[in-house]
Scaffold this motif. Structure first.
Motif, PDB file in Angstrom:
ATOM      1  N   LEU A 137      23.567 -43.110 -61.673  1.00 56.90           N
ATOM      2  CA  LEU A 137      24.557 -42.931 -60.622  1.00 56.90           C
ATOM      3  C   LEU A 137      25.514 -41.775 -60.883  1.00 56.90           C
ATOM      4  CD1 LEU A 137      25.191 -46.678 -59.925  1.00 56.90           C
ATOM      5  CD2 LEU A 137      23.794 -45.083 -58.633  1.00 56.90           C
ATOM      6  N   ALA A 138      26.017 -41.698 -62.075  1.00 62.57           N
ATOM      7  CA  ALA A 138      26.960 -40.625 -62.372  1.00 62.57           C
ATOM      8  C   ALA A 138      26.272 -39.261 -62.354  1.00 62.57           C
ATOM      9  CB  ALA A 138      27.628 -40.864 -63.721  1.00 62.57           C
ATOM     10  N   SER A 139      25.092 -39.218 -62.877  1.00 64.26           N
ATOM     11  CA  SER A 139      24.361 -37.960 -62.879  1.00 64.26           C
ATOM     12  C   SER A 139      24.024 -37.530 -61.466  1.00 64.26           C
ATOM     13  CB  SER A 139      23.076 -38.082 -63.681  1.00 64.26           C
ATOM     14  OG  SER A 139      23.394 -38.332 -65.015  1.00 64.26           O
ATOM     15  N   PHE A 140      23.725 -38.489 -60.633  1.00 70.63           N
ATOM     16  CA  PHE A 140      23.418 -38.197 -59.245  1.00 70.63           C
ATOM     17  C   PHE A 140      24.590 -37.463 -58.609  1.00 70.63           C
ATOM     18  CE2 PHE A 140      23.236 -39.584 -54.764  1.00 70.63           C
ATOM     19  CZ  PHE A 140      22.059 -38.942 -54.437  1.00 70.63           C
ATOM     20  N   VAL A 141      25.774 -37.905 -58.900  1.00 70.16           N
ATOM     21  CA  VAL A 141      26.978 -37.268 -58.381  1.00 70.16           C
ATOM     22  C   VAL A 141      27.084 -35.836 -58.891  1.00 70.16           C
ATOM     23  CG1 VAL A 141      29.485 -37.280 -58.473  1.00 70.16           C
ATOM     24  CG2 VAL A 141      28.228 -39.408 -58.199  1.00 70.16           C
ATOM     25  N   VAL A 142      26.887 -35.675 -60.169  1.00 59.84           N
ATOM     26  CA  VAL A 142      26.989 -34.350 -60.765  1.00 59.84           C
ATOM     27  C   VAL A 142      25.937 -33.425 -60.190  1.00 59.84           C
ATOM     28  CG1 VAL A 142      26.802 -33.057 -62.914  1.00 59.84           C
ATOM     29  CG2 VAL A 142      28.044 -35.219 -62.861  1.00 59.84           C
ATOM     30  N   VAL A 143      24.732 -33.943 -60.009  1.00 58.24           N
ATOM     31  CA  VAL A 143      23.638 -33.138 -59.458  1.00 58.24           C
ATOM     32  C   VAL A 143      23.984 -32.669 -58.060  1.00 58.24           C
ATOM     33  CG1 VAL A 143      21.278 -33.260 -58.618  1.00 58.24           C
ATOM     34  CG2 VAL A 143      21.842 -34.168 -60.852  1.00 58.24           C
ATOM     35  N   LEU A 144      24.515 -33.531 -57.256  1.00 57.48           N
ATOM     36  CA  LEU A 144      24.822 -33.175 -55.883  1.00 57.48           C
ATOM     37  C   LEU A 144      25.920 -32.134 -55.786  1.00 57.48           C
ATOM     38  CD1 LEU A 144      24.639 -36.673 -54.182  1.00 57.48           C
ATOM     39  CD2 LEU A 144      22.990 -34.812 -54.041  1.00 57.48           C
ATOM     40  N   ARG A 187      21.662 -26.202 -62.417  1.00 56.83           N
ATOM     41  CA  ARG A 187      22.119 -25.012 -61.709  1.00 56.83           C
ATOM     42  C   ARG A 187      21.358 -24.694 -60.445  1.00 56.83           C
ATOM     43  NH1 ARG A 187      24.403 -20.794 -65.988  1.00 56.83           N
ATOM     44  NH2 ARG A 187      25.512 -22.282 -67.264  1.00 56.83           N
ATOM     45  N   THR A 188      20.086 -24.995 -60.384  1.00 53.35           N
ATOM     46  CA  THR A 188      19.307 -24.646 -59.200  1.00 53.35           C
ATOM     47  C   THR A 188      19.094 -25.872 -58.326  1.00 53.35           C
ATOM     48  OG1 THR A 188      17.152 -25.117 -60.182  1.00 53.35           O
ATOM     49  CG2 THR A 188      18.062 -22.901 -60.547  1.00 53.35           C
ATOM     50  N   SER A 189      18.735 -25.633 -57.083  1.00 56.51           N
ATOM     51  CA  SER A 189      18.429 -26.745 -56.182  1.00 56.51           C
ATOM     52  C   SER A 189      17.294 -27.589 -56.740  1.00 56.51           C
ATOM     53  CB  SER A 189      18.039 -26.230 -54.797  1.00 56.51           C
ATOM     54  OG  SER A 189      19.148 -25.639 -54.168  1.00 56.51           O
ATOM     55  N   ALA A 190      16.272 -26.942 -57.289  1.00 56.13           N
ATOM     56  CA  ALA A 190      15.133 -27.668 -57.847  1.00 56.13           C
ATOM     57  C   ALA A 190      15.564 -28.555 -59.008  1.00 56.13           C
ATOM     58  CB  ALA A 190      14.045 -26.699 -58.303  1.00 56.13           C
ATOM     59  N   ASP A 191      16.455 -28.049 -59.860  1.00 57.78           N
ATOM     60  CA  ASP A 191      16.953 -28.857 -60.980  1.00 57.78           C
ATOM     61  C   ASP A 191      17.755 -30.053 -60.478  1.00 57.78           C
ATOM     62  OD1 ASP A 191      15.853 -27.208 -62.913  1.00 57.78           O
ATOM     63  OD2 ASP A 191      17.709 -26.097 -63.273  1.00 57.78           O
ATOM     64  N   ARG A 192      18.624 -29.829 -59.502  1.00 56.03           N
ATOM     65  CA  ARG A 192      19.450 -30.916 -58.979  1.00 56.03           C
ATOM     66  C   ARG A 192      18.593 -31.965 -58.285  1.00 56.03           C
ATOM     67  NH1 ARG A 192      22.532 -26.343 -58.306  1.00 56.03           N
ATOM     68  NH2 ARG A 192      21.944 -26.064 -56.119  1.00 56.03           N
ATOM     69  N   GLN A 193      17.563 -31.523 -57.582  1.00 57.57           N
ATOM     70  CA  GLN A 193      16.649 -32.472 -56.934  1.00 57.57           C
ATOM     71  C   GLN A 193      15.891 -33.288 -57.971  1.00 57.57           C
ATOM     72  OE1 GLN A 193      14.310 -30.037 -54.301  1.00 57.57           O
ATOM     73  NE2 GLN A 193      15.998 -29.759 -52.858  1.00 57.57           N
ATOM     74  N   LEU A 218      17.480 -40.026 -61.499  1.00 56.79           N
ATOM     75  CA  LEU A 218      18.581 -40.984 -61.425  1.00 56.79           C
ATOM     76  C   LEU A 218      18.259 -42.146 -60.498  1.00 56.79           C
ATOM     77  CD1 LEU A 218      21.573 -38.517 -61.241  1.00 56.79           C
ATOM     78  CD2 LEU A 218      20.781 -39.832 -63.199  1.00 56.79           C
ATOM     79  N   LYS A 219      17.700 -41.838 -59.362  1.00 54.25           N
ATOM     80  CA  LYS A 219      17.372 -42.899 -58.406  1.00 54.25           C
ATOM     81  C   LYS A 219      16.290 -43.819 -58.959  1.00 54.25           C
ATOM     82  CE  LYS A 219      17.740 -42.140 -53.962  1.00 54.25           C
ATOM     83  NZ  LYS A 219      17.634 -41.573 -52.603  1.00 54.25           N
ATOM     84  N   MET A 237      23.479 -43.930 -53.269  1.00 55.98           N
ATOM     85  CA  MET A 237      22.080 -43.982 -53.669  1.00 55.98           C
ATOM     86  C   MET A 237      21.164 -43.740 -52.472  1.00 55.98           C
ATOM     87  SD  MET A 237      22.023 -44.090 -56.836  1.00 55.98           S
ATOM     88  CE  MET A 237      20.266 -44.313 -57.043  1.00 55.98           C
ATOM     89  N   SER A 238      21.715 -43.691 -51.283  1.00 59.88           N
ATOM     90  CA  SER A 238      20.887 -43.432 -50.103  1.00 59.88           C
ATOM     91  C   SER A 238      20.706 -41.935 -49.839  1.00 59.88           C
ATOM     92  CB  SER A 238      21.485 -44.118 -48.864  1.00 59.88           C
ATOM     93  OG  SER A 238      22.731 -43.544 -48.559  1.00 59.88           O
ATOM     94  N   THR A 239      21.276 -41.107 -50.677  1.00 63.68           N
ATOM     95  CA  THR A 239      21.130 -39.662 -50.508  1.00 63.68           C
ATOM     96  C   THR A 239      19.663 -39.263 -50.634  1.00 63.68           C
ATOM     97  OG1 THR A 239      23.335 -39.243 -51.363  1.00 63.68           O
ATOM     98  CG2 THR A 239      21.797 -37.406 -51.456  1.00 63.68           C
ATOM     99  N   ASP A 240      19.211 -38.412 -49.750  1.00 64.43           N
ATOM    100  CA  ASP A 240      17.838 -37.894 -49.773  1.00 64.43           C
ATOM    101  C   ASP A 240      17.782 -36.748 -50.796  1.00 64.43           C
ATOM    102  OD1 ASP A 240      15.371 -36.705 -49.330  1.00 64.43           O
ATOM    103  OD2 ASP A 240      15.590 -36.639 -47.151  1.00 64.43           O
ATOM    104  N   CYS A 241      17.114 -36.980 -51.914  1.00 62.90           N
ATOM    105  CA  CYS A 241      17.040 -35.973 -52.968  1.00 62.90           C
ATOM    106  C   CYS A 241      16.420 -34.663 -52.497  1.00 62.90           C
ATOM    107  CB  CYS A 241      16.264 -36.500 -54.175  1.00 62.90           C
ATOM    108  SG  CYS A 241      17.080 -37.873 -55.013  1.00 62.90           S
ATOM    109  N   ASN A 242      15.561 -34.724 -51.509  1.00 64.02           N
ATOM    110  CA  ASN A 242      14.945 -33.518 -50.978  1.00 64.02           C
ATOM    111  C   ASN A 242      15.944 -32.617 -50.252  1.00 64.02           C
ATOM    112  OD1 ASN A 242      12.333 -34.169 -51.874  1.00 64.02           O
ATOM    113  ND2 ASN A 242      12.026 -35.473 -50.112  1.00 64.02           N
ATOM    114  N   LYS A 243      17.080 -33.170 -49.888  1.00 60.30           N
ATOM    115  CA  LYS A 243      18.105 -32.401 -49.181  1.00 60.30           C
ATOM    116  C   LYS A 243      19.226 -31.927 -50.108  1.00 60.30           C
ATOM    117  CE  LYS A 243      17.191 -34.522 -44.740  1.00 60.30           C
ATOM    118  NZ  LYS A 243      17.725 -35.312 -43.635  1.00 60.30           N
ATOM    119  N   VAL A 244      19.109 -32.257 -51.381  1.00 57.59           N
ATOM    120  CA  VAL A 244      20.125 -31.813 -52.353  1.00 57.59           C
ATOM    121  C   VAL A 244      19.938 -30.326 -52.589  1.00 57.59           C
ATOM    122  CG1 VAL A 244      20.891 -32.021 -54.730  1.00 57.59           C
ATOM    123  CG2 VAL A 244      20.290 -34.075 -53.443  1.00 57.59           C
ATOM    124  N   ASN A 245      21.012 -29.571 -52.420  1.00 55.73           N
ATOM    125  CA  ASN A 245      20.926 -28.118 -52.624  1.00 55.73           C
ATOM    126  C   ASN A 245      21.487 -27.744 -53.936  1.00 55.73           C
ATOM    127  OD1 ASN A 245      19.673 -27.392 -50.179  1.00 55.73           O
ATOM    128  ND2 ASN A 245      21.602 -27.749 -49.130  1.00 55.73           N
TER     129      ASN A 245
END
Length: 121
Positions: free
Chosen positions: A13-20, A69-75, A81-82, A113-121
């Motif tokens: 969960l926390a990493s998800f926040v950081v990634v986004l 740093r990149t969208s691919a890394d954050r995704q 995380l999910k 947790m409902s965030t769509d990882c494919n839409k993370v930039n």
């Protein structure tokens, strides 16, 4: 074994926040292992055993933010995380959602947790 489950959930969960919230241009190739290591110090806070995140927790969040740093890394981190989040039951999601702000990390949207990882930039 309960600590591992709690650690996994918080890390997810926390990493998800950081990634986004992370923004950058260089590829960091963040692994699930790095995510877990970076956020392991946050477990006491995420599980209600500490009133505030430790300095190690905040440092881990900031470090992970710098790695993704990149969208691919954050995704990739988001997906990791999910996947891990489904294995933990005792982490307080409301506490986790507020952790970045308590550490001075800015997140411009709600943590979910409902965030769509494919839409993370």
């Amino acid at each position: 074994m309960a600590v591992n489950s709690k650690a996994t959930a918080f890390v997810v969960l926390a990493s998800f926040v950081v990634v986004l919230m992370a923004a950058g241009q260089a590829s960091a190739a963040v692994t699930c292992g790095q995510v877990g290591t970076s956020l392991a110090p946050c477990i006491p806070y995420a599980t209600g055993k500490a009133a505030t995140p430790s300095q190690g927790c905040c440092s881990g969040m900031k470090s992970l933010n710098g790695m993704a740093r990149t969208s691919a890394d954050r995704q990739a981190v988001c997906r990791c995380l999910k996947s891990l989040a489904g294995t933990v039951k005792s982490v307080n999601l409301g506490v986790v959602a507020g952790a970045p702000a308590k550490c001075g990390v800015s997140v411009p949207f709600p943590i979910s947790m409902s965030t769509d990882c494919n839409k993370v930039n």
